[in-house]
Design a protein around this motif. Sequence first.
Motif, PDB file in Angstrom:
ATOM      1  N   LEU A 125      -7.607   5.586   6.783  1.00  0.00           N
ATOM      2  CA  LEU A 125      -6.184   5.420   7.099  1.00  0.00           C
ATOM      3  C   LEU A 125      -6.515   5.030   8.097  1.00  0.00           C
ATOM      4  N   MET A 126      -6.666   6.232   9.032  1.00  0.00           N
ATOM      5  CA  MET A 126      -6.661   6.298  10.631  1.00  0.00           C
ATOM      6  C   MET A 126      -7.596   5.530  11.507  1.00  0.00           C
ATOM      7  N   THR A 127      -8.585   5.442  10.502  1.00  0.00           N
ATOM      8  CA  THR A 127      -9.306   4.760  11.873  1.00  0.00           C
ATOM      9  C   THR A 127     -10.347   3.324  10.967  1.00  0.00           C
ATOM     10  N   LEU A 128      -9.984   3.388   9.523  1.00  0.00           N
ATOM     11  CA  LEU A 128     -10.690   1.915   9.535  1.00  0.00           C
ATOM     12  C   LEU A 128      -9.215   0.797   8.662  1.00  0.00           C
ATOM     13  N   ALA A 129      -7.697   0.881   9.355  1.00  0.00           N
ATOM     14  CA  ALA A 129      -7.425   0.497   7.808  1.00  0.00           C
ATOM     15  C   ALA A 129      -7.425  -0.964   8.593  1.00  0.00           C
ATOM     16  N   PRO A 130      -7.724  -1.324   9.835  1.00  0.00           N
ATOM     17  CA  PRO A 130      -7.133  -2.960   9.505  1.00  0.00           C
ATOM     18  C   PRO A 130      -8.680  -4.089   9.194  1.00  0.00           C
ATOM     19  N   ALA A 131      -9.683  -3.085   9.269  1.00  0.00           N
ATOM     20  CA  ALA A 131     -11.073  -3.664   8.580  1.00  0.00           C
ATOM     21  C   ALA A 131     -11.036  -3.284   7.451  1.00  0.00           C
ATOM     22  N   LEU A 132     -10.507  -2.746   5.634  1.00  0.00           N
ATOM     23  CA  LEU A 132     -10.724  -2.521   4.780  1.00  0.00           C
ATOM     24  C   LEU A 132      -9.437  -3.391   4.315  1.00  0.00           C
ATOM     25  N   ALA A 133      -8.330  -3.404   4.660  1.00  0.00           N
ATOM     26  CA  ALA A 133      -7.238  -4.576   4.887  1.00  0.00           C
ATOM     27  C   ALA A 133      -7.861  -5.898   4.385  1.00  0.00           C
ATOM     28  N   GLU A 134      -8.749  -6.055   5.036  1.00  0.00           N
ATOM     29  CA  GLU A 134      -9.212  -7.697   5.390  1.00  0.00           C
ATOM     30  C   GLU A 134      -9.715  -7.902   3.810  1.00  0.00           C
ATOM     31  N   ALA A 317      -0.119  -1.813   3.393  1.00  0.00           N
ATOM     32  CA  ALA A 317       0.763  -1.826   3.056  1.00  0.00           C
ATOM     33  C   ALA A 317       1.664  -1.536   4.619  1.00  0.00           C
ATOM     34  N   LEU A 318       0.566  -1.376   5.312  1.00  0.00           N
ATOM     35  CA  LEU A 318       0.836  -1.132   6.493  1.00  0.00           C
ATOM     36  C   LEU A 318       0.665  -2.141   7.742  1.00  0.00           C
ATOM     37  N   VAL A 319      -1.053  -2.595   7.191  1.00  0.00           N
ATOM     38  CA  VAL A 319      -1.088  -4.150   8.130  1.00  0.00           C
ATOM     39  C   VAL A 319      -1.084  -5.643   8.363  1.00  0.00           C
ATOM     40  N   PHE A 320      -0.753  -5.417   6.568  1.00  0.00           N
ATOM     41  CA  PHE A 320      -0.196  -6.697   6.384  1.00  0.00           C
ATOM     42  C   PHE A 320       0.778  -6.535   5.175  1.00  0.00           C
ATOM     43  N   GLY A 321       1.873  -5.097   5.539  1.00  0.00           N
ATOM     44  CA  GLY A 321       3.697  -5.633   4.199  1.00  0.00           C
ATOM     45  C   GLY A 321       2.976  -6.233   3.284  1.00  0.00           C
ATOM     46  N   ILE A 322       2.090  -5.507   2.811  1.00  0.00           N
ATOM     47  CA  ILE A 322       1.926  -6.332   1.682  1.00  0.00           C
ATOM     48  C   ILE A 322       1.174  -4.555   0.204  1.00  0.00           C
ATOM     49  N   PRO A 323       2.380  -4.210  -0.306  1.00  0.00           N
ATOM     50  CA  PRO A 323       2.442  -2.840  -0.997  1.00  0.00           C
ATOM     51  C   PRO A 323       1.181  -2.795  -2.474  1.00  0.00           C
ATOM     52  N   GLY A 324       0.318  -1.542  -1.985  1.00  0.00           N
ATOM     53  CA  GLY A 324      -0.165  -1.612  -2.784  1.00  0.00           C
ATOM     54  C   GLY A 324       0.007  -0.683  -3.914  1.00  0.00           C
ATOM     55  N   ASP A 325       1.031   0.061  -4.422  1.00  0.00           N
ATOM     56  CA  ASP A 325       1.511   0.725  -5.285  1.00  0.00           C
ATOM     57  C   ASP A 325       3.075   0.035  -5.822  1.00  0.00           C
ATOM     58  N   SER A 326       3.423   1.143  -6.608  1.00  0.00           N
ATOM     59  CA  SER A 326       5.581   0.313  -6.185  1.00  0.00           C
ATOM     60  C   SER A 326       5.364   1.853  -5.146  1.00  0.00           C
ATOM     61  N   ILE A 327       4.838   2.468  -5.452  1.00  0.00           N
ATOM     62  CA  ILE A 327       5.708   3.826  -4.290  1.00  0.00           C
ATOM     63  C   ILE A 327       5.643   2.398  -2.782  1.00  0.00           C
ATOM     64  N   THR A 328       4.493   2.630  -2.219  1.00  0.00           N
ATOM     65  CA  THR A 328       4.606   1.430  -0.985  1.00  0.00           C
ATOM     66  C   THR A 328       5.365   0.222  -0.991  1.00  0.00           C
ATOM     67  N   ALA A 329       5.600  -0.129  -2.708  1.00  0.00           N
ATOM     68  CA  ALA A 329       6.546  -1.508  -2.085  1.00  0.00           C
ATOM     69  C   ALA A 329       7.893  -0.816  -1.969  1.00  0.00           C
ATOM     70  N   VAL A 331       8.530   1.754   0.306  1.00  0.00           N
ATOM     71  CA  VAL A 331       8.160   2.633   1.699  1.00  0.00           C
ATOM     72  C   VAL A 331       8.173   0.825   2.412  1.00  0.00           C
ATOM     73  N   ILE A 332       7.795   0.052   2.144  1.00  0.00           N
ATOM     74  CA  ILE A 332       7.737  -1.303   2.783  1.00  0.00           C
ATOM     75  C   ILE A 332       9.276  -1.524   3.257  1.00  0.00           C
ATOM     76  N   GLY A 333      10.269  -1.390   1.814  1.00  0.00           N
ATOM     77  CA  GLY A 333      11.492  -1.614   2.236  1.00  0.00           C
ATOM     78  C   GLY A 333      12.148  -0.722   3.330  1.00  0.00           C
ATOM     79  N   VAL A 334      11.635   0.106   3.103  1.00  0.00           N
ATOM     80  CA  VAL A 334      12.340   1.527   3.901  1.00  0.00           C
ATOM     81  C   VAL A 334      12.070   1.276   5.151  1.00  0.00           C
ATOM     82  N   LEU A 335      10.817   0.776   5.753  1.00  0.00           N
ATOM     83  CA  LEU A 335      10.910   0.402   6.783  1.00  0.00           C
ATOM     84  C   LEU A 335      11.252  -0.650   7.328  1.00  0.00           C
ATOM     85  N   ASN A 341       8.661  -3.582  11.294  1.00  0.00           N
ATOM     86  CA  ASN A 341       8.025  -4.118  10.603  1.00  0.00           C
ATOM     87  C   ASN A 341       6.748  -4.315  10.480  1.00  0.00           C
ATOM     88  N   PRO A 342       6.305  -4.016   8.794  1.00  0.00           N
ATOM     89  CA  PRO A 342       4.508  -4.319   9.101  1.00  0.00           C
ATOM     90  C   PRO A 342       3.925  -5.301   8.974  1.00  0.00           C
TER      91      PRO A 342
END
Length: 499
Positions: A125-134, A317-329, A331-335, A341-342
């Motif tokens: 998550l720390m090192t490859l987040a943007p590349a993997l999200a694409e 969730a962090l890179v594009f604002g798209i929830p990966g699961d119900s929990i990050t959905a 989290v996005i609201g809390v952010l 803004n994710p």
Amino acid sequence: MLILEQAAALVFQPYVLGVILASAAFGMLVGAIPGLTATMATALLVPMTFFMDPVPAIASIVTATAMAIFAGDIPAALLRMPGTPANAAYVEDAYRMTQSGRSDEALGAALVFSAIGGLFGSFVLMTLAPALAEVALKFSSEEYFWLVVLGLSCAVFVTPGSPTRGLISLLIGLFVATIGIENPAGEARFSFGNLELLAGVQFIPAMIGLFAVSEVLRTVTATIPRQKIPRSDGHGIFKTQWQNLKKYPVQTARGSITGTALGILPGAGADIAAWISYAISKRFSKQKDKFGKGHVEGLVEAGASNNSAVSGAWIPALVFGIPGDSITAIVIGVLYIKGINPGPTIFINDPQSIYAIFMVFILANLIMLPLGWLAIRGARPLLSIPPSTLMPMILIFCIVGAFAINNSMAGIVMMLIFGIIGFFMEENDIPIAPAILGMVLGPMLEQNFITSMIKGDGNFLHFFERPIAGGLGALTILIWLLPVLMLVLRRGRKTQAIA
């Protein structure tokens, strides 16, 4: 370097560390109670986050989630009652280990390898987040269809005993998933005019019934007294895990990578990750016949996978604002509430907060080890409680958990019905776990199938037109044909030997 110092200053202060510790204890408690899931733990924390700054608010959710996923292994191993669908993938192995007096080893493996998987996912998550999200964004309905089919296929092939019985169980789960109006057509199906069934079968009460209530019924109706489960000596929680790590390094790495990769895909999550990792572990194991009978290998790989998937789900969730699961959905609201803004610009506009969240992930998985050890030691006395006392207590917890979902008696009724169904399934050697996966993935399977067929104008070959979808489809069909090909090869060798 300055950003890391600023992030550390946001995390390493008494208030934030106190929130992390309290959230860890809360997540451990919720996850250890069958029926109260990691998603529920997150939802219960949301009102508390309104009074917190952004970093402690997100830290509370991250920590509680990681703890709840692991804590579901405690009732799975001790009582054969998985706390979450992800724990159901290896519940048989964990419970059989407990029956043979190895509960500490089973829970120690779940704890240590969950932490390893979580740390791996955190570093990714720390090192490859943007590349993997694409890469994750390239997945459309066709890819998700094959991914779900692959997960369902794994449930059948990893079933101990006959794959046919595993298929029967899976079909039962898929049928249950069709009940109600939660389908692409919006038509009422198999509701028989019952208003409660229009919304479909509530998953949590059904899971509690299939696993927990069926176990209570089996104990009550047993003509032979329930065998007393030997207690571990308490030295195996960490002692045997170094040996397991040296023995199964490939499985640990493979489970962590698989879990992170599947966690990145929106909608996949820890459930599919645990099942697919368990299936991969069995497929490549040199001791396939031991799976489902108290073997730690599958537990190691699937345990690493489900917690790494939790970290992976935060990448889209962090890179594009798209929830990966119900929990990050959630989290996005809390952010958004906290003014964060994710999206791709989050790493530019508020980098210190993002790196603070990354540090919280690492802290949460590290703190899991001592707290998990305390939870395991605290839960061990359950094995000493006589069944005549333990089973009524379990039934009370089941009723509370089933009622708490929607504050409705319908949940209790569904729980009891599925308890009876689970009892008769196991009496006829039909495993329960594939039915659970069918219920979880059934709606996702139907939704993506219908969407893909509409996009392809009814042409089934459309499922193979996209490169990733074609690869997943070919892999799934190869898995289906593998048993047939192996049978043909064996017969060919026998014929040659006779000749």
